[in-house]
Design an enzyme around this catalytic site. Structure first.
Site, mmCIF file in Angstrom:
data_model
loop_
_atom_site.group_PDB
_atom_site.id
_atom_site.type_symbol
_atom_site.label_atom_id
_atom_site.label_comp_id
_atom_site.label_asym_id
_atom_site.label_seq_id
_atom_site.Cartn_x
_atom_site.Cartn_y
_atom_site.Cartn_z
ATOM 1 N N ARG A 260 11.518 -79.115 30.442
ATOM 2 C CA ARG A 260 10.784 -78.366 29.420
ATOM 3 C C ARG A 260 11.758 -77.633 28.484
ATOM 4 O O ARG A 260 11.528 -76.490 28.088
ATOM 5 C CB ARG A 260 9.802 -77.374 30.056
ATOM 6 C CG ARG A 260 8.792 -77.991 30.987
ATOM 7 C CD ARG A 260 7.852 -78.957 30.263
ATOM 8 N NE ARG A 260 6.946 -79.558 31.242
ATOM 9 C CZ ARG A 260 7.189 -80.700 31.889
ATOM 10 N NH1 ARG A 260 8.308 -81.376 31.651
ATOM 11 N NH2 ARG A 260 6.328 -81.184 32.751
ATOM 12 N N SER B 105 -0.400 -75.543 31.177
ATOM 13 C CA SER B 105 0.454 -74.844 32.150
ATOM 14 C C SER B 105 1.189 -73.691 31.463
ATOM 15 O O SER B 105 1.917 -73.913 30.505
ATOM 16 C CB SER B 105 1.467 -75.820 32.751
ATOM 17 O OG SER B 105 0.812 -76.864 33.434
ATOM 18 N N GLU C 166 6.276 -71.019 29.898
ATOM 19 C CA GLU C 166 6.444 -72.235 29.094
ATOM 20 C C GLU C 166 6.218 -71.992 27.606
ATOM 21 O O GLU C 166 7.058 -72.353 26.793
ATOM 22 C CB GLU C 166 5.508 -73.342 29.582
ATOM 23 C CG GLU C 166 6.078 -74.203 30.685
ATOM 24 C CD GLU C 166 5.383 -75.562 30.779
ATOM 25 O OE1 GLU C 166 5.030 -76.124 29.718
ATOM 26 O OE2 GLU C 166 5.206 -76.052 31.897
#
Length: 347
Positions: free
Chosen positions: A163, A238, A335
């Site tokens: 990520r 998420s 995130e």
């Protein structure tokens, strides 16, 4: 001449946060890039906004907000090994993956139904169900806003991680991704290692004869059953990354918490812990704090039940992080990217 306006961004972010851009530009034509570089110098910064599915927006954004609206995908090369497909940055990611299925271009089906645009995919290095976009990434075209020049970048330039990428680490806002190219091999093999996917009824019945379309359909079915639709309940998917720990730390956690969910990476040298499991065992699945909470079916998803601000998101995220750290000694990393000035503390 560029048309720059003020813009309410409430419907430009999937968390549904009230936010206002004082300078907003719809970029729908690549002939606007030179003028963009000239104009950007007049603002304190530049924010590139795609689908708004991985951002936490502040109430006011003083930077120049550039909304990517270029669309389209085309086959640019096809040899005996693979196809090279080039996609414009404003193309919705899921629409692109669905187009690949219709055209018979297999490889990206595990990444179906991920919200956001193609231009955002390399920035976040999106991934799902055992696949990350960098595994099929070929190259991209970016515009260096500072110096007003076109830049070609390959996998080594992008510094992909979990990520993560070059674009998140080096002067965010300087680089505008214009188009992305993916290399999709002719010799397709399904990626079915992820437990939920392997257990899916369609996949199980198909066995060795499974098709890319069946994998695509199964991924969509699983995501819809587990994740709330942002159009119905505001969220960014998420909210926390799955933390990665060394093998010794994992074994210690497993001894203390025998049911802990984890997946080996780097041949077992490290383990990726399921952040959703950690959050659920910390008592936050389905719980609310004011207008926000963790989803009742998927505790990794932070949701806005209505009227939340960036400050509400920050408070809940801090509380969840603190409780997971207290119970497991593990730090959760957020995130979505925070954009704009932080909300002030309430007196």
């Amino acid at each position: 001449m560029l048309h720059i306006t003020e813009q309410d961004l409430t419907h430009y972010n999937t968390l549904g946060l009230k936010s206002r851009a004082h300078a907003f530009l719809r970029l729908h034509d690549l002939s606007m890039l030179d003028a963009l570089s000239d104009t950007a110098a007049r603002y304190p910064g530049v924010v590139i906004l795609g689908g708004g599915s991985n951002v936490v927006l502040a109430p006011h954004i003083d930077s120049l907000v550039v909304h990517m609206e270029t669309r389209g995908a085309q086959l640019v090369d096809d040899d005996h090994d693979a196809r090279i497909v080039e996609v414009q940055a404003g193309e919705p990611w899921h629409h692109f993956v669905a187009t690949c299925m219709r055209q018979g271009w297999a490889g990206l089906e595990n990444l179906a139904l991920i919200p956001g645009t193609v231009g955002a995919a390399p920035i976040q290095n999106i991934g799902a169900y055992g696949v990350e976009q960098d595994e099929y990434f070929h190259s991209l075209v970016a515009w260096d806003i500072r110096y007003g020049r076109r830049v070609e970048m390959g996998p080594g330039d992008c510094l992909f991680g979990y990520r993560d990428s070059f674009f998140k680490r080096v002067e965010p806002g300087r680089w505008l991704i214009v188009a992305v190219r993916y290399r999709l091999p002719h010799d397709w093999r399904p990626r079915l290692d992820y437990p939920d996917l392997a257990r899916n009824a369609t996949i199980a019945l198909a066995g060795a004869a499974v098709t890319p379309q069946q994998v695509f359909d199964a991924v969509c079915e699983i995501r819809r059953s587990k994740l709330p639709d942002p159009a119905e309940l505001a969220n960014v998917g998420s909210f926390f990354k799955n933390p990665v720990v060394d093998a010794e730390t994992y074994r210690s956690l497993r001894d203390l918490h025998p049911g802990i969910v984890a997946y080996p990476v780097e041949d077992g040298a490290r383990y990726k812990l399921a952040a959703g499991w950690l959050i659920e065992r910390s008592g936050w699945k389905g719980r609310r704090l004011g207008p926000v909470g963790m989803h009742e079916r998927q505790s990794l998803v932070l949701v806005n039940h209505g009227g939340a601000t960036a400050r509400d998101i920050q408070v809940l995220a801090d509380v969840v992080r603190a409780e997971v750290a207290t119970r497991f000694g593990v730090h959760l990393e957020q995130e979505p990217v925070e954009l704009g000035a932080p909300a002030p503390e309430q007196a």
